[in-house]
Design a protein around this motif. Structure first.
Motif, PDB file in Angstrom:
ATOM      1  N   PRO A  72     -11.411   3.110 -26.657  1.00  0.00           N
ATOM      2  CA  PRO A  72     -10.183   4.016 -27.243  1.00  0.00           C
ATOM      3  C   PRO A  72      -9.525   3.069 -28.489  1.00  0.00           C
ATOM      4  O   PRO A  72      -9.852   1.949 -28.367  1.00  0.00           O
ATOM      5  CB  PRO A  72      -9.495   4.498 -26.416  1.00  0.00           C
ATOM      6  CG  PRO A  72      -9.489   3.444 -25.248  1.00  0.00           C
ATOM      7  CD  PRO A  72     -11.014   2.753 -25.291  1.00  0.00           C
ATOM      8  N   ALA A  73      -9.407   3.881 -29.637  1.00  0.00           N
ATOM      9  CA  ALA A  73      -8.610   3.351 -30.612  1.00  0.00           C
ATOM     10  C   ALA A  73      -7.381   2.569 -30.216  1.00  0.00           C
ATOM     11  O   ALA A  73      -6.816   1.666 -30.625  1.00  0.00           O
ATOM     12  CB  ALA A  73      -8.439   4.071 -31.838  1.00  0.00           C
ATOM     13  N   THR A  74      -6.533   3.327 -29.399  1.00  0.00           N
ATOM     14  CA  THR A  74      -5.327   2.981 -28.978  1.00  0.00           C
ATOM     15  C   THR A  74      -5.238   3.122 -27.425  1.00  0.00           C
ATOM     16  O   THR A  74      -5.837   3.972 -26.831  1.00  0.00           O
ATOM     17  CB  THR A  74      -4.150   3.988 -29.444  1.00  0.00           C
ATOM     18  OG1 THR A  74      -4.263   5.200 -29.073  1.00  0.00           O
ATOM     19  CG2 THR A  74      -3.909   3.619 -30.900  1.00  0.00           C
ATOM     20  N   PRO A  75      -4.232   2.259 -26.636  1.00  0.00           N
ATOM     21  CA  PRO A  75      -4.429   2.421 -25.266  1.00  0.00           C
ATOM     22  C   PRO A  75      -3.596   3.630 -25.058  1.00  0.00           C
ATOM     23  O   PRO A  75      -2.860   4.285 -25.473  1.00  0.00           O
ATOM     24  CB  PRO A  75      -3.733   1.227 -24.895  1.00  0.00           C
ATOM     25  CG  PRO A  75      -3.127   0.290 -25.831  1.00  0.00           C
ATOM     26  CD  PRO A  75      -3.703   1.049 -27.220  1.00  0.00           C
TER      27      PRO A  75
END
Length: 93
Positions: A72-75
Protein backbone atom coordinates in the motif's frame (compact mmCIF):
# COMPACT_ATOMS: atom_id res chain seq x y z
CA UNK A 1 25.87 -89.48 -5.25
CA UNK A 2 27.90 -89.83 -8.42
CA UNK A 3 24.75 -90.20 -10.52
CA UNK A 4 23.33 -86.96 -9.10
CA UNK A 5 26.47 -85.00 -9.92
CA UNK A 6 26.57 -86.58 -13.38
CA UNK A 7 22.96 -85.53 -13.97
CA UNK A 8 23.71 -81.98 -12.80
CA UNK A 9 26.69 -81.64 -15.10
CA UNK A 10 24.70 -83.00 -18.04
CA UNK A 11 21.87 -80.53 -17.34
CA UNK A 12 24.28 -77.64 -17.07
CA UNK A 13 25.93 -78.65 -20.34
CA UNK A 14 22.52 -78.56 -22.04
CA UNK A 15 21.83 -75.17 -20.47
CA UNK A 16 25.16 -73.87 -21.78
CA UNK A 17 24.33 -75.06 -25.30
CA UNK A 18 20.93 -73.33 -25.19
CA UNK A 19 22.54 -70.16 -23.83
CA UNK A 20 25.08 -70.14 -26.67
CA UNK A 21 22.33 -70.81 -29.20
CA UNK A 22 20.18 -67.99 -27.81
CA UNK A 23 23.15 -65.63 -27.88
CA UNK A 24 23.88 -66.57 -31.48
CA UNK A 25 20.24 -66.08 -32.52
CA UNK A 26 20.15 -62.71 -30.79
CA UNK A 27 23.30 -61.58 -32.60
CA UNK A 28 21.91 -62.72 -35.95
CA UNK A 29 18.62 -60.90 -35.31
CA UNK A 30 20.49 -57.71 -34.40
CA UNK A 31 22.62 -57.87 -37.52
CA UNK A 32 19.69 -58.55 -39.80
CA UNK A 33 17.59 -55.75 -38.30
CA UNK A 34 20.43 -53.25 -38.50
CA UNK A 35 19.90 -53.17 -42.25
CA UNK A 36 16.44 -51.70 -41.63
CA UNK A 37 17.82 -48.64 -39.88
CA UNK A 38 17.48 -45.34 -41.79
CA UNK A 39 20.60 -43.74 -43.16
CA UNK A 40 21.78 -40.74 -41.18
CA UNK A 41 22.41 -37.37 -42.76
CA UNK A 42 26.00 -36.31 -43.08
CA UNK A 43 27.11 -33.82 -40.47
CA UNK A 44 28.82 -31.60 -43.06
CA UNK A 45 25.46 -30.54 -44.56
CA UNK A 46 24.14 -29.38 -41.18
CA UNK A 47 27.07 -27.17 -40.28
CA UNK A 48 25.94 -24.58 -37.69
CA UNK A 49 28.69 -22.21 -38.75
CA UNK A 50 27.35 -21.95 -42.31
CA UNK A 51 25.78 -18.54 -43.02
CA UNK A 52 22.84 -20.15 -44.82
CA UNK A 53 22.03 -22.53 -41.93
CA UNK A 54 18.50 -22.11 -40.63
CA UNK A 55 18.18 -21.45 -36.94
CA UNK A 56 15.21 -20.92 -34.67
CA UNK A 57 14.28 -17.37 -33.74
CA UNK A 58 15.07 -16.23 -30.25
CA UNK A 59 12.66 -14.35 -28.09
CA UNK A 60 12.71 -12.75 -24.69
CA UNK A 61 10.12 -13.53 -22.06
CA UNK A 62 10.48 -11.82 -18.72
CA UNK A 63 10.21 -14.07 -15.70
CA UNK A 64 8.63 -11.33 -13.59
CA UNK A 65 6.37 -9.75 -16.23
CA UNK A 66 3.01 -10.41 -14.48
CA UNK A 67 4.34 -9.01 -11.18
CA UNK A 68 2.55 -6.05 -9.62
CA UNK A 69 3.49 -4.59 -6.30
CA UNK A 70 0.92 -5.14 -3.58
CA UNK A 71 2.38 -2.74 -1.06
CA UNK A 72 0.00 0.00 0.00
CA UNK A 73 1.07 3.57 -0.59
CA UNK A 74 0.22 4.66 2.95
CA UNK A 75 -0.19 2.55 6.08
CA UNK A 76 -3.74 1.78 7.13
CA UNK A 77 -5.00 3.13 10.47
CA UNK A 78 -4.14 0.26 12.78
CA UNK A 79 -6.25 1.34 15.76
CA UNK A 80 -9.54 1.13 13.87
CA UNK A 81 -8.65 -2.18 12.26
CA UNK A 82 -7.58 -3.67 15.58
CA UNK A 83 -10.78 -2.57 17.33
CA UNK A 84 -12.88 -4.08 14.52
CA UNK A 85 -11.51 -7.58 15.08
CA UNK A 86 -11.31 -7.70 18.90
CA UNK A 87 -14.13 -9.54 20.72
CA UNK A 88 -16.72 -7.37 22.40
CA UNK A 89 -16.68 -7.38 26.22
CA UNK A 90 -19.54 -9.30 27.88
CA UNK A 91 -22.13 -7.14 29.68
CA UNK A 92 -23.45 -9.70 32.22
CA UNK A 93 -20.47 -9.51 34.59
Amino acid sequence: MFTLSGAKSAASAVDRRYFRLNRLLLALAALSLSGCMPATTPIASADPAAPAAKVARIGYRSTIAPYTSLRPATPAPWRGRNDAVTPQPKQDR
